[in-house]
Design a protein around this motif. Structure first.
Motif, PDB file in Angstrom:
ATOM      1  N   ARG A   1       0.861  -1.176   0.000  1.00  0.00           N
ATOM      2  CA  ARG A   1       0.000   0.000   0.000  1.00  0.00           C
ATOM      3  C   ARG A   1       0.898   1.226   0.000  1.00  0.00           C
ATOM      4  O   ARG A   1       1.882   1.283   0.741  1.00  0.00           O
ATOM      5  CB  ARG A   1      -0.916   0.010   1.232  1.00  0.00           C
ATOM      6  CG  ARG A   1      -2.003  -1.044   1.216  1.00  0.00           C
ATOM      7  CD  ARG A   1      -2.908  -0.901   2.433  1.00  0.00           C
ATOM      8  NE  ARG A   1      -4.021  -1.853   2.392  1.00  0.00           N
ATOM      9  CZ  ARG A   1      -3.963  -3.098   2.864  1.00  0.00           C
ATOM     10  NH1 ARG A   1      -2.829  -3.524   3.433  1.00  0.00           N
ATOM     11  NH2 ARG A   1      -4.999  -3.896   2.782  1.00  0.00           N
TER      12      ARG A   1
ATOM     13  N   ILE B   1       1.212  -3.352  -6.281  1.00  0.00           N
ATOM     14  CA  ILE B   1       0.474  -2.436  -5.428  1.00  0.00           C
ATOM     15  C   ILE B   1      -0.945  -2.936  -5.207  1.00  0.00           C
ATOM     16  O   ILE B   1      -1.664  -3.260  -6.155  1.00  0.00           O
ATOM     17  CB  ILE B   1       0.459  -1.015  -6.033  1.00  0.00           C
ATOM     18  CG1 ILE B   1       1.855  -0.390  -5.898  1.00  0.00           C
ATOM     19  CG2 ILE B   1      -0.595  -0.135  -5.376  1.00  0.00           C
ATOM     20  CD1 ILE B   1       1.953   0.998  -6.447  1.00  0.00           C
ATOM     21  N   ALA B   2      -1.354  -2.969  -3.923  1.00  0.00           N
ATOM     22  CA  ALA B   2      -2.714  -3.357  -3.575  1.00  0.00           C
ATOM     23  C   ALA B   2      -3.641  -2.154  -3.563  1.00  0.00           C
ATOM     24  O   ALA B   2      -4.812  -2.249  -3.969  1.00  0.00           O
ATOM     25  CB  ALA B   2      -2.733  -4.038  -2.205  1.00  0.00           C
ATOM     26  N   GLU B   3      -3.131  -1.015  -3.096  1.00  0.00           N
ATOM     27  CA  GLU B   3      -3.982   0.170  -3.010  1.00  0.00           C
ATOM     28  C   GLU B   3      -3.126   1.424  -2.907  1.00  0.00           C
ATOM     29  O   GLU B   3      -2.008   1.397  -2.386  1.00  0.00           O
ATOM     30  CB  GLU B   3      -4.906   0.078  -1.797  1.00  0.00           C
ATOM     31  CG  GLU B   3      -6.013   1.122  -1.783  1.00  0.00           C
ATOM     32  CD  GLU B   3      -7.133   0.770  -0.840  1.00  0.00           C
ATOM     33  OE1 GLU B   3      -8.283   1.157  -1.106  1.00  0.00           O
ATOM     34  OE2 GLU B   3      -6.857   0.118   0.187  1.00  0.00           O
ATOM     35  N   VAL B   4      -3.686   2.512  -3.436  1.00  0.00           N
ATOM     36  CA  VAL B   4      -3.024   3.814  -3.409  1.00  0.00           C
ATOM     37  C   VAL B   4      -3.870   4.775  -2.581  1.00  0.00           C
ATOM     38  O   VAL B   4      -5.097   4.833  -2.739  1.00  0.00           O
ATOM     39  CB  VAL B   4      -2.865   4.386  -4.833  1.00  0.00           C
ATOM     40  CG1 VAL B   4      -2.183   5.756  -4.782  1.00  0.00           C
ATOM     41  CG2 VAL B   4      -2.077   3.424  -5.712  1.00  0.00           C
ATOM     42  N   TYR B   5      -3.220   5.525  -1.701  1.00  0.00           N
ATOM     43  CA  TYR B   5      -3.871   6.625  -1.003  1.00  0.00           C
ATOM     44  C   TYR B   5      -3.240   7.916  -1.510  1.00  0.00           C
ATOM     45  O   TYR B   5      -2.024   7.989  -1.696  1.00  0.00           O
ATOM     46  CB  TYR B   5      -3.680   6.504   0.515  1.00  0.00           C
ATOM     47  CG  TYR B   5      -4.406   5.331   1.124  1.00  0.00           C
ATOM     48  CD1 TYR B   5      -5.680   5.491   1.655  1.00  0.00           C
ATOM     49  CD2 TYR B   5      -3.817   4.064   1.158  1.00  0.00           C
ATOM     50  CE1 TYR B   5      -6.360   4.409   2.208  1.00  0.00           C
ATOM     51  CE2 TYR B   5      -4.490   2.981   1.713  1.00  0.00           C
ATOM     52  CZ  TYR B   5      -5.757   3.164   2.232  1.00  0.00           C
ATOM     53  OH  TYR B   5      -6.423   2.090   2.777  1.00  0.00           O
TER      54      TYR B   5
ATOM     55  N   LEU C   1      -5.766   8.412 -11.483  1.00  0.00           N
ATOM     56  CA  LEU C   1      -5.939   7.063 -10.945  1.00  0.00           C
ATOM     57  C   LEU C   1      -7.250   6.441 -11.451  1.00  0.00           C
ATOM     58  O   LEU C   1      -7.265   5.280 -11.892  1.00  0.00           O
ATOM     59  CB  LEU C   1      -5.941   7.097  -9.416  1.00  0.00           C
ATOM     60  CG  LEU C   1      -4.612   7.424  -8.730  1.00  0.00           C
ATOM     61  CD1 LEU C   1      -4.818   7.618  -7.236  1.00  0.00           C
ATOM     62  CD2 LEU C   1      -3.570   6.333  -8.982  1.00  0.00           C
TER      63      LEU C   1
ATOM     64  N   TRP D   1       1.714  -0.890 -10.246  1.00  0.00           N
ATOM     65  CA  TRP D   1       0.353  -1.441 -10.308  1.00  0.00           C
ATOM     66  C   TRP D   1       0.241  -2.428 -11.468  1.00  0.00           C
ATOM     67  O   TRP D   1      -0.301  -3.526 -11.319  1.00  0.00           O
ATOM     68  CB  TRP D   1      -0.657  -0.314 -10.457  1.00  0.00           C
ATOM     69  CG  TRP D   1      -2.005  -0.766 -10.949  1.00  0.00           C
ATOM     70  CD1 TRP D   1      -2.549  -0.544 -12.182  1.00  0.00           C
ATOM     71  CD2 TRP D   1      -2.969  -1.546 -10.231  1.00  0.00           C
ATOM     72  NE1 TRP D   1      -3.784  -1.111 -12.273  1.00  0.00           N
ATOM     73  CE2 TRP D   1      -4.081  -1.739 -11.092  1.00  0.00           C
ATOM     74  CE3 TRP D   1      -3.007  -2.090  -8.953  1.00  0.00           C
ATOM     75  CZ2 TRP D   1      -5.201  -2.460 -10.706  1.00  0.00           C
ATOM     76  CZ3 TRP D   1      -4.137  -2.814  -8.562  1.00  0.00           C
ATOM     77  CH2 TRP D   1      -5.209  -2.992  -9.438  1.00  0.00           C
TER      78      TRP D   1
ATOM     79  N   ILE E   1      -6.829   2.358 -11.354  1.00  0.00           N
ATOM     80  CA  ILE E   1      -5.959   2.007 -10.232  1.00  0.00           C
ATOM     81  C   ILE E   1      -6.723   2.291  -8.944  1.00  0.00           C
ATOM     82  O   ILE E   1      -7.200   3.400  -8.742  1.00  0.00           O
ATOM     83  CB  ILE E   1      -4.655   2.820 -10.275  1.00  0.00           C
ATOM     84  CG1 ILE E   1      -3.896   2.537 -11.577  1.00  0.00           C
ATOM     85  CG2 ILE E   1      -3.771   2.488  -9.074  1.00  0.00           C
ATOM     86  CD1 ILE E   1      -2.663   3.410 -11.782  1.00  0.00           C
ATOM     87  N   PRO E   2      -6.859   1.303  -8.050  1.00  0.00           N
ATOM     88  CA  PRO E   2      -7.670   1.508  -6.848  1.00  0.00           C
ATOM     89  C   PRO E   2      -7.028   2.520  -5.911  1.00  0.00           C
ATOM     90  O   PRO E   2      -5.886   2.361  -5.485  1.00  0.00           O
ATOM     91  CB  PRO E   2      -7.720   0.115  -6.212  1.00  0.00           C
ATOM     92  CG  PRO E   2      -6.493  -0.583  -6.719  1.00  0.00           C
ATOM     93  CD  PRO E   2      -6.278  -0.056  -8.112  1.00  0.00           C
ATOM     94  N   GLY E   3      -7.760   3.573  -5.617  1.00  0.00           N
ATOM     95  CA  GLY E   3      -7.212   4.613  -4.768  1.00  0.00           C
ATOM     96  C   GLY E   3      -8.241   5.157  -3.805  1.00  0.00           C
ATOM     97  O   GLY E   3      -9.450   4.993  -4.005  1.00  0.00           O
ATOM     98  N   GLN E   4      -7.757   5.795  -2.757  1.00  0.00           N
ATOM     99  CA  GLN E   4      -8.614   6.490  -1.815  1.00  0.00           C
ATOM    100  C   GLN E   4      -8.015   7.855  -1.514  1.00  0.00           C
ATOM    101  O   GLN E   4      -6.812   7.980  -1.264  1.00  0.00           O
ATOM    102  CB  GLN E   4      -8.778   5.703  -0.511  1.00  0.00           C
ATOM    103  CG  GLN E   4      -9.604   4.436  -0.642  1.00  0.00           C
ATOM    104  CD  GLN E   4     -10.034   3.902   0.709  1.00  0.00           C
ATOM    105  OE1 GLN E   4     -10.643   4.612   1.503  1.00  0.00           O
ATOM    106  NE2 GLN E   4      -9.696   2.643   0.975  1.00  0.00           N
TER     107      GLN E   4
END
Length: 334
Positions: free
Chosen positions: A141, A172-176, A194, A167, A199-202
């Motif tokens: 992450r 990469i599992a997740e991007v913040y 993203l 990614w 690409i999974p992001g928060q």
């Protein structure tokens, strides 16, 4: 010029006109503006139509071409106007110096150099992305700050370019990503890039980084740079230093990704990097609406300096310095 993946591009040179995607309007409106003079180009840089250290350098190079086409005798004046548009990003001054180095009155040669700067930036980004991705273990992450993607460069991106490539490689599992006050480059631009690529992001508020790292394991904080001193001290978007301190406290590694043109080896340390301060209105107003009491003063530096001691790796197109000591950077840059 080489096309970028997914069509994400912020700069176009067409028919002797510099076209810039107005990043102040994203993600709501995708509108291009035309620059036909060096003064218009400098205004676009200063007013944040185009931003990101590599993109600023590219735009400035074409700004000199525009000036020389209108009046070859105006080259020096145009260079001064462009150099004054943003003081912290060394890529701007690097690009102007490189353009001056080829200027002999030959307009075709000058234009070819600007195009080369544009194309080389994309190639460098792709190389840096491979180097940086190799440092990231599968399933990681990551947290990134501001916007360092295709919008800030000639394509692909620096820090966000590493994230893109990692990614794609399944690392990469997740991007913040932070919102990045006061211009909200993270909320408006990084989130846009993203989502555009799936690409999974928060998105997080700038002030949420410590809570995030205290509750969810973040393996890497990955950022870009606007200027890197000889000892590895790095100037980047305001808030970067704070993220580095928090990352060190919670055990996240810290990576800086920037092309070799971002290094300023004439400066021994980050204490010597000029830090741009902008108008108070950027903090006291939002889209023209007053959000702080009238007359309230504001301290608005748009960059800060992260000490090299808080940086685990600096990545450029020539390789990786880990840790980024003066000796390591000197060896890396030759």
């Amino acid at each position: 010029m080489t096309e970028t993946s997914k069509g994400v591009q912020a700069i176009r040179w067409q028919g002797g006109v510099l076209q810039l995607l107005d990043q102040r309007l994203l993600p709501v409106d995708e509108r291009w503006i035309d620059c036909r003079t060096a003064v218009e180009t400098a205004a676009a840089i200063h007013d944040m139509v185009v931003r990101g250290a590599p993109a600023i350098g590219i735009a400035a190079a074409f700004g000199l071409v525009l000036a020389a086409r209108r009046d070859p005798a105006a080259f020096d004046a145009a260079e001064a106007v462009l150099a004054a548009s943003r003081p912290t990003a060394v890529n701007l001054h690097w690009a102007l110096k490189r353009m001056r180095g080829v200027w002999t009155g030959d307009l075709a040669r000058l234009e070819a150099e600007a195009v080369a700067i544009f194309d080389e930036d994309l190639a460098q980004n792709l190389t840096m992305a491979r180097f940086g991705a190799e440092l990231i273990a599968p399933g990681s992450r990551v947290l990134t700050h501001c916007n360092t993607g295709a919008l800030a460069t000639g394509g692909h991106g620096t820090a966000l370019g590493v994230i893109r490539t990692a990614w794609a490689q399944g690392r990469i599992a997740e991007v913040y990503n932070t919102e990045t006050r006061p211009w909200l480059q993270g909320a408006r631009l990084t989130a846009w890039e993203l989502m555009r690529e799936g690409i999974p992001g928060q998105l997080i508020a700038d002030g949420a980084a410590a809570h995030l790292m205290s509750t969810i394991r973040i393996d890497w904080v990955i950022v870009g740079a606007d200027r890197i001193a000889a000892n590895g001290d790095t100037a980047n978007k305001i808030g970067t230093h704070m993220l580095a301190v928090v990352a060190r406290h919670y055990g996240a590694k810290f990576m800086v990704v920037a092309p070799s043109g971002t290094f300023d080896l004439s400066l021994a340390s980050g204490d010597l990097i000029p830090i741009e301060e902008r108008t108070a209105k950027e903090l006291t107003e939002f889209k023209g609406a007053q959000i702080a009491p009238a007359g309230m003063r504001a301290f608005n530096p748009v960059f800060d300096v992260t000490p090299a001691s808080l940086i685990d790796a600096i990545v450029c197109e020539r390789g990786v310095a880990t840790p980024p000591t003066t000796a390591a950077l000197k060896a890396l840059l030759g």
